[in-house]
Design an enzyme around this catalytic site. Structure first.
Site, PDB file in Angstrom:
ATOM      1  N   GLY A 105      42.458  41.297  75.020  1.00 21.19           N
ATOM      2  CA  GLY A 105      41.036  41.119  74.702  1.00 21.19           C
ATOM      3  C   GLY A 105      40.229  40.734  75.926  1.00 21.19           C
ATOM      4  N   ALA A 106      40.406  41.541  77.017  1.00 21.19           N
ATOM      5  CA  ALA A 106      39.789  41.157  78.302  1.00 21.19           C
ATOM      6  C   ALA A 106      38.487  41.893  78.591  1.00 21.19           C
ATOM      7  CB  ALA A 106      40.790  41.417  79.419  1.00 21.19           C
ATOM      8  N   ASN A 107      37.982  42.663  77.624  1.00 17.89           N
ATOM      9  CA  ASN A 107      36.769  43.438  77.919  1.00 17.89           C
ATOM     10  C   ASN A 107      35.484  42.649  77.738  1.00 17.89           C
ATOM     11  OD1 ASN A 107      37.888  44.258  75.077  1.00 17.89           O
ATOM     12  ND2 ASN A 107      35.658  44.397  74.917  1.00 17.89           N
ATOM     13  N   GLY A 124      33.734  38.344  76.736  1.00 21.25           N
ATOM     14  CA  GLY A 124      33.942  36.929  76.416  1.00 21.25           C
ATOM     15  C   GLY A 124      34.855  36.189  77.378  1.00 21.25           C
ATOM     16  N   TYR A 167      41.203  31.825  59.636  1.00 26.17           N
ATOM     17  CA  TYR A 167      41.036  31.646  61.090  1.00 26.17           C
ATOM     18  C   TYR A 167      41.721  30.356  61.545  1.00 26.17           C
ATOM     19  CZ  TYR A 167      38.959  30.943  65.684  1.00 26.17           C
ATOM     20  OH  TYR A 167      38.786  30.728  67.040  1.00 26.17           O
TER      21      TYR A 167
END
Ligand SMILES: NC(=O)c1ccc[n+]([C@@H]2O[C@H](COP(=O)([O-])OP(=O)(O)OC[C@H]3O[C@@H](n4cnc5c(N)ncnc54)[C@H](OP(=O)(O)O)[C@@H]3O)[C@@H](O)[C@H]2O)c1
Length: 328
Positions: A22-24, A26, A194
């Site tokens: 999830g490095a694209n 934030g 969550y």
């Protein structure tokens, strides 16, 4: 605002490989960018090639700006060593394919940052029949760590696994019989799903750390703060809106780079070499819930997690997770 912690800029060899899920955007974007700017080769493990390629372009631009600002100790190379690899954490098949491709490359892996995550989404069951938050935040990362652990064990000294979790773990409950939500969409307890996913990450960190004692790999987990990122994009519930409203009123929300500081510190700081089995906030160790520290429950979760992903694991991978073959 909300974070006075900082990380050292540590010149790093291009041979050192950091993988960030999830490095694209934030927090993951900042972790990937800064570790790459220090010199490491960074794998952006993302589901959208288009978004990842745009992120890489933006990182290169910001690297040029950072150098122009005179920031010291950044890599002297003209371009960053960043690569995209596709993985959809909502699908075990995709995770399996991603890990197999990585293993085929024969490359080492020194730092694995399990960062990708989703929060207040509408109810979604995926192709594996599981509730989406459980799978994306926890189970797919469990599978990645299991499949890539043998590679990390062969990668030399000072390898690190980092789980980007949350203090929301303190709000979670645990029942080994209902790890996966099987109720109706109408009663979907999104916040509780969550919170539990974040609790499971912390419990996995403790259970793994016990098994990795005396090896070349450390495992830690952290809370990034309340960070202004896209994770809030689907947040229509009054609970999330209130949390954000008050956090903004009291100026305690953070920018993505402030939210990423603790993870970057854990990934690069030589002071953390050999330090394992801790939860961090603002670059300091901090305590977690009593529930997360309960070893019996950690073991119950550990065994239940294998039941979800067993078919994707070889005996070598299972043994490696169980702490056998300590030095492969
Ligand atoms: N923001 C906060 O206040 C906060 C607080 C505590 C903990 N955290 C944790 O911090 C981590 C990073 O969150 P963030 O705030 O940076 O959120 P974000 O900006 O929304 O980034 C999340 C990343 O995860 C990726 N992702 C989501 N679903 C995926 C999937 N199925 N497969 C692969 N990648 C997927 C997203 O990709 P796409 O762009 O393709 O969706 C994105 O790159 C999460 O684990 C979150 O739980 C955040």
């Amino acid at each position: 605002m909300g974070n006075k912690a900082s990380f050292p800029v540590v010149p790093t060899s291009q041979d050192r490989i950091v993988m960030v899920t999830g490095a694209n955007c934030g927090i993951g974007y900042e972790i990937a960018k800064w570790t790459a700017m220090m010199g490491a080769t960074v794998i952006l493990a993302c589901r959208s090639e288009e978004k990842a390629r745009a992120a890489i372009e933006k990182m290169e631009k910001e690297f040029t700006e950072e150098k122009a600002r005179g920031t010291s100790k950044l890599t002297e190379r003209a371009r960053l060593a960043i690569e995209f690899m596709k993985v959809d954490l909502g699908s075990f098949k995709s995770v399996d394919h991603f890990c197999e491709e990585y293993k085929k490359s024969g490359r080492p892996l020194h730092v694995l940052v399990c960062n990708a995550g989703i929060a207040s989404i509408p109810f979604m069951k995926n192709e594996d029949g599981l509730e989406m938050i459980l799978q994306v935040n926890y189970l797919s990362h469990f599978l990645i760590t299991a499949k890539l652990l043998p590679t990390m064990k062969r990668s030399g000294v000072d390898c690190r696994i980092i789980f980007v979790s949350s203090t929301a773990e303190k709000l979670a409950s645990f029942d080994k019989e209902s790890i996966n939500y099987t109720g109706s969409a109408r009663n979907y307890p999104v916040h509780s799903c969550y919170n539990r996913s974040k609790l499971y990450q912390v419990m996995q960190m403790f259970a793994m750390s016990r098994r990795l004692t005396g090896t070349n790999i450390t495992v830690n987990s952290l809370h990034p703060g309340i960070v202004e990122t896209e994770i809030w994009r689907y947040s229509n519930s009054w609970m999330t809106r209130c949390l954000l409203f008050f956090a903004r009123c009291f100026c305690v929300t953070r920018t993505p780079i402030n939210g990423a500081t603790c993870a970057i510190d854990l990934a690069v700081n030589p002071e953390h070499t050999g330090v394992s089995g801790h939860f961090w906030k603002d670059c300091k160790m901090t305590s977690t819930s009593r529930l997360s520290r309960n070893e019996e429950k950690q073991e119950a979760l550990w065994n239940a997690s294998f039941n979800f992903v067993n078919e994707y694991l070889t005996m070598e991978e299972i043994n490696c997770m169980e702490g056998e073959n300590r030095n492969i």
